[in-house]
Scaffold this motif. Structure first.
Motif, PDB file in Angstrom:
ATOM      1  N   ALA A 134       0.856  -1.187   0.000  1.00  0.00           N
ATOM      2  CA  ALA A 134       0.000   0.000   0.000  1.00  0.00           C
ATOM      3  C   ALA A 134       0.892   1.237   0.000  1.00  0.00           C
ATOM      4  O   ALA A 134       1.661   1.466   0.936  1.00  0.00           O
ATOM      5  CB  ALA A 134      -0.903  -0.010   1.221  1.00  0.00           C
ATOM      6  N   VAL A 135       0.805   2.027  -1.071  1.00  0.00           N
ATOM      7  CA  VAL A 135       1.633   3.227  -1.227  1.00  0.00           C
ATOM      8  C   VAL A 135       0.733   4.393  -1.631  1.00  0.00           C
ATOM      9  O   VAL A 135       0.090   4.342  -2.691  1.00  0.00           O
ATOM     10  CB  VAL A 135       2.733   3.020  -2.290  1.00  0.00           C
ATOM     11  N   ASN A 136       0.669   5.413  -0.774  1.00  0.00           N
ATOM     12  CA  ASN A 136      -0.124   6.614  -1.073  1.00  0.00           C
ATOM     13  C   ASN A 136      -1.559   6.282  -1.463  1.00  0.00           C
ATOM     14  O   ASN A 136      -2.114   6.824  -2.419  1.00  0.00           O
ATOM     15  CB  ASN A 136       0.544   7.428  -2.189  1.00  0.00           C
ATOM     16  N   GLY A 137      -2.159   5.361  -0.711  1.00  0.00           N
ATOM     17  CA  GLY A 137      -3.566   5.052  -0.930  1.00  0.00           C
ATOM     18  C   GLY A 137      -3.854   4.094  -2.062  1.00  0.00           C
ATOM     19  O   GLY A 137      -5.017   3.869  -2.399  1.00  0.00           O
ATOM     20  N   GLU A 138      -2.821   3.500  -2.675  1.00  0.00           N
ATOM     21  CA  GLU A 138      -3.032   2.532  -3.752  1.00  0.00           C
ATOM     22  C   GLU A 138      -2.148   1.312  -3.529  1.00  0.00           C
ATOM     23  O   GLU A 138      -1.086   1.403  -2.916  1.00  0.00           O
ATOM     24  CB  GLU A 138      -2.693   3.145  -5.122  1.00  0.00           C
ATOM     25  N   LEU A 139      -2.611   0.175  -4.042  1.00  0.00           N
ATOM     26  CA  LEU A 139      -1.788  -1.025  -3.998  1.00  0.00           C
ATOM     27  C   LEU A 139      -0.822  -1.022  -5.176  1.00  0.00           C
ATOM     28  O   LEU A 139      -1.210  -0.760  -6.314  1.00  0.00           O
ATOM     29  CB  LEU A 139      -2.659  -2.281  -4.050  1.00  0.00           C
ATOM     30  N   LYS A 140       0.440  -1.307  -4.881  1.00  0.00           N
ATOM     31  CA  LYS A 140       1.463  -1.401  -5.905  1.00  0.00           C
ATOM     32  C   LYS A 140       2.005  -2.829  -5.924  1.00  0.00           C
ATOM     33  O   LYS A 140       2.454  -3.346  -4.905  1.00  0.00           O
ATOM     34  CB  LYS A 140       2.605  -0.420  -5.632  1.00  0.00           C
ATOM     35  N   GLU A 141       1.932  -3.447  -7.091  1.00  0.00           N
ATOM     36  CA  GLU A 141       2.446  -4.811  -7.221  1.00  0.00           C
ATOM     37  C   GLU A 141       3.963  -4.769  -7.365  1.00  0.00           C
ATOM     38  O   GLU A 141       4.506  -4.000  -8.157  1.00  0.00           O
ATOM     39  CB  GLU A 141       1.827  -5.498  -8.434  1.00  0.00           C
ATOM     40  N   ARG A 142       4.643  -5.601  -6.573  1.00  0.00           N
ATOM     41  CA  ARG A 142       6.101  -5.623  -6.592  1.00  0.00           C
ATOM     42  C   ARG A 142       6.611  -7.034  -6.862  1.00  0.00           C
ATOM     43  O   ARG A 142       6.044  -8.012  -6.373  1.00  0.00           O
ATOM     44  CB  ARG A 142       6.672  -5.155  -5.254  1.00  0.00           C
ATOM     45  N   GLN A 166       3.688  -1.494   4.157  1.00  0.00           N
ATOM     46  CA  GLN A 166       2.363  -2.061   4.375  1.00  0.00           C
ATOM     47  C   GLN A 166       2.070  -3.052   3.254  1.00  0.00           C
ATOM     48  O   GLN A 166       1.919  -2.677   2.091  1.00  0.00           O
ATOM     49  CB  GLN A 166       1.315  -0.952   4.400  1.00  0.00           C
ATOM     50  N   ILE A 167       2.009  -4.347   3.622  1.00  0.00           N
ATOM     51  CA  ILE A 167       1.888  -5.423   2.637  1.00  0.00           C
ATOM     52  C   ILE A 167       0.551  -6.134   2.807  1.00  0.00           C
ATOM     53  O   ILE A 167       0.131  -6.433   3.928  1.00  0.00           O
ATOM     54  CB  ILE A 167       3.038  -6.440   2.799  1.00  0.00           C
ATOM     55  N   VAL A 168      -0.126  -6.407   1.698  1.00  0.00           N
ATOM     56  CA  VAL A 168      -1.372  -7.179   1.732  1.00  0.00           C
ATOM     57  C   VAL A 168      -1.067  -8.580   2.256  1.00  0.00           C
ATOM     58  O   VAL A 168      -0.162  -9.248   1.758  1.00  0.00           O
ATOM     59  CB  VAL A 168      -1.999  -7.259   0.325  1.00  0.00           C
ATOM     60  N   ILE A 169      -1.812  -9.019   3.266  1.00  0.00           N
ATOM     61  CA  ILE A 169      -1.492 -10.298   3.899  1.00  0.00           C
ATOM     62  C   ILE A 169      -2.056 -11.492   3.142  1.00  0.00           C
ATOM     63  O   ILE A 169      -1.671 -12.627   3.410  1.00  0.00           O
ATOM     64  CB  ILE A 169      -1.983 -10.328   5.363  1.00  0.00           C
ATOM     65  N   GLU A 177      -5.365  -6.329  -6.906  1.00  0.00           N
ATOM     66  CA  GLU A 177      -4.682  -6.016  -8.150  1.00  0.00           C
ATOM     67  C   GLU A 177      -3.921  -4.706  -8.009  1.00  0.00           C
ATOM     68  O   GLU A 177      -4.169  -3.906  -7.099  1.00  0.00           O
ATOM     69  CB  GLU A 177      -5.683  -5.904  -9.301  1.00  0.00           C
ATOM     70  N   ASP A 178      -2.988  -4.504  -8.907  1.00  0.00           N
ATOM     71  CA  ASP A 178      -2.202  -3.277  -8.921  1.00  0.00           C
ATOM     72  C   ASP A 178      -3.115  -2.077  -9.173  1.00  0.00           C
ATOM     73  O   ASP A 178      -3.975  -2.106 -10.053  1.00  0.00           O
ATOM     74  CB  ASP A 178      -1.138  -3.361 -10.019  1.00  0.00           C
ATOM     75  N   GLY A 179      -2.950  -1.021  -8.366  1.00  0.00           N
ATOM     76  CA  GLY A 179      -3.747   0.188  -8.534  1.00  0.00           C
ATOM     77  C   GLY A 179      -5.016   0.233  -7.709  1.00  0.00           C
ATOM     78  O   GLY A 179      -5.719   1.254  -7.716  1.00  0.00           O
ATOM     79  N   LEU A 180      -5.336  -0.831  -6.979  1.00  0.00           N
ATOM     80  CA  LEU A 180      -6.537  -0.841  -6.145  1.00  0.00           C
ATOM     81  C   LEU A 180      -6.428   0.239  -5.072  1.00  0.00           C
ATOM     82  O   LEU A 180      -5.421   0.347  -4.374  1.00  0.00           O
ATOM     83  CB  LEU A 180      -6.695  -2.213  -5.482  1.00  0.00           C
ATOM     84  N   GLY A 197     -13.698  -3.636  -2.926  1.00  0.00           N
ATOM     85  CA  GLY A 197     -13.619  -4.761  -2.008  1.00  0.00           C
ATOM     86  C   GLY A 197     -12.521  -4.573  -0.992  1.00  0.00           C
ATOM     87  O   GLY A 197     -11.799  -3.583  -1.005  1.00  0.00           O
ATOM     88  N   PRO A 198     -12.362  -5.540  -0.053  1.00  0.00           N
ATOM     89  CA  PRO A 198     -11.407  -5.403   1.038  1.00  0.00           C
ATOM     90  C   PRO A 198      -9.974  -5.636   0.584  1.00  0.00           C
ATOM     91  O   PRO A 198      -9.713  -6.393  -0.330  1.00  0.00           O
ATOM     92  CB  PRO A 198     -11.840  -6.496   2.019  1.00  0.00           C
ATOM     93  N   ALA A 199      -9.050  -4.976   1.258  1.00  0.00           N
ATOM     94  CA  ALA A 199      -7.629  -5.204   1.011  1.00  0.00           C
ATOM     95  C   ALA A 199      -6.902  -5.097   2.332  1.00  0.00           C
ATOM     96  O   ALA A 199      -6.471  -4.023   2.723  1.00  0.00           O
ATOM     97  CB  ALA A 199      -7.083  -4.189   0.012  1.00  0.00           C
TER      98      ALA A 199
END
Length: 219
Positions: A134-142, A166-169, A177-180, A197-199
């Motif tokens: 989670a980066v600046n309010g968005e999910l970033k795929e790494r 902050q990592i999605v568990i 998905e990326d950008g959520l 949906g939840p993240a």
């Protein structure tokens, strides 16, 4: 009469009884299997940390789940074309390994704290491992480099995640998905649900003293 230069096992016979042979021809291949030795390729960056009598953990591909112990007994004198140094370790006696088996050799060369995430935070795509931060309010795929498995269903991360990220568990959850877009309350430090949906996410921990390792080898 032909005398063997050392005790061992004949693994290949190149002549038949009564056959004429010329000087210098190979008659037999003799393997000294007592004790067994493993040849390791040590990366250039780890050469200074390798010493004689250093402990080596050996895992044979044909013996999954078993770990064997060896000690470094010989270290090469130069870096090869592959930018690695060849070292040799002698296995403890009475192992059930056989000459010619392929194996991995692990040598602890130092301890460096590494980020730790739940195993469920990683998803494999092809040969690569991925995580969502989670980066600046968005999910970033790494793309991450996965380290050793730890107790409690945790995994050390060698590259791609830093302490406190902050990592999605659950990287395999629906619609991750990326950008959520996510919302991270300051107190909870966990993203909450949005329109998609939840993240759920948590901060990456740090494992005290995950060992750095040099790998390689064929017995």
């Amino acid at each position: 009469m032909v005398r063997a230069p050392f005790d061992g096992q004949v693994t290949e016979k190149s002549v038949a009884p009564g056959e004429w042979v010329a000087p210098g021809r190979t008659l037999f291949t003799l393997v000294d299997d007592d004790p067994l030795r493993i040849e390791m390729s040590v990366p250039e960056a780890a050469v200074r940390a390798i010493q004689k009598d250093q402990k080596v953990e050996v895992i044979a591909i044909a013996r999954p789940g078993k770990t064997y112990t060896a000690r470094i007994t010989r270290i090469g004198g130069e870096i090869g074309k592959t930018r690695a140094l060849i070292a040799e370790a002698t296995l403890d006696p009475q192992s059930d390994l056989v000459p010619g088996m392929f194996a991995e050799a692990h040598v602890t060369i130092g301890e460096t704290p590494k980020p730790v995430v739940p195993r469920t935070a990683l998803v494999q795509r092809g040969k690569l491992w991925h995580a969502f931060a989670a980066v600046n309010g968005e999910l970033k795929e790494r793309i991450v480099q996965r380290g050793p498995d730890l107790d409690g269903d945790r995994v050390a991360i060698l590259q791609g995640v830093a302490k406190g990220d902050q990592i999605v568990i659950d990287a395999k959850a629906d619609r991750i998905e990326d950008g959520l877009r996510v919302v991270q309350p300051a107190a909870a430090r966990e993203p909450t649900r949005d329109a998609k949906g939840p993240a759920a996410a948590k901060g990456a921990e740090t494992a005290p003293g995950d060992p750095g390792r040099a790998q390689g080898g064929k017995e």
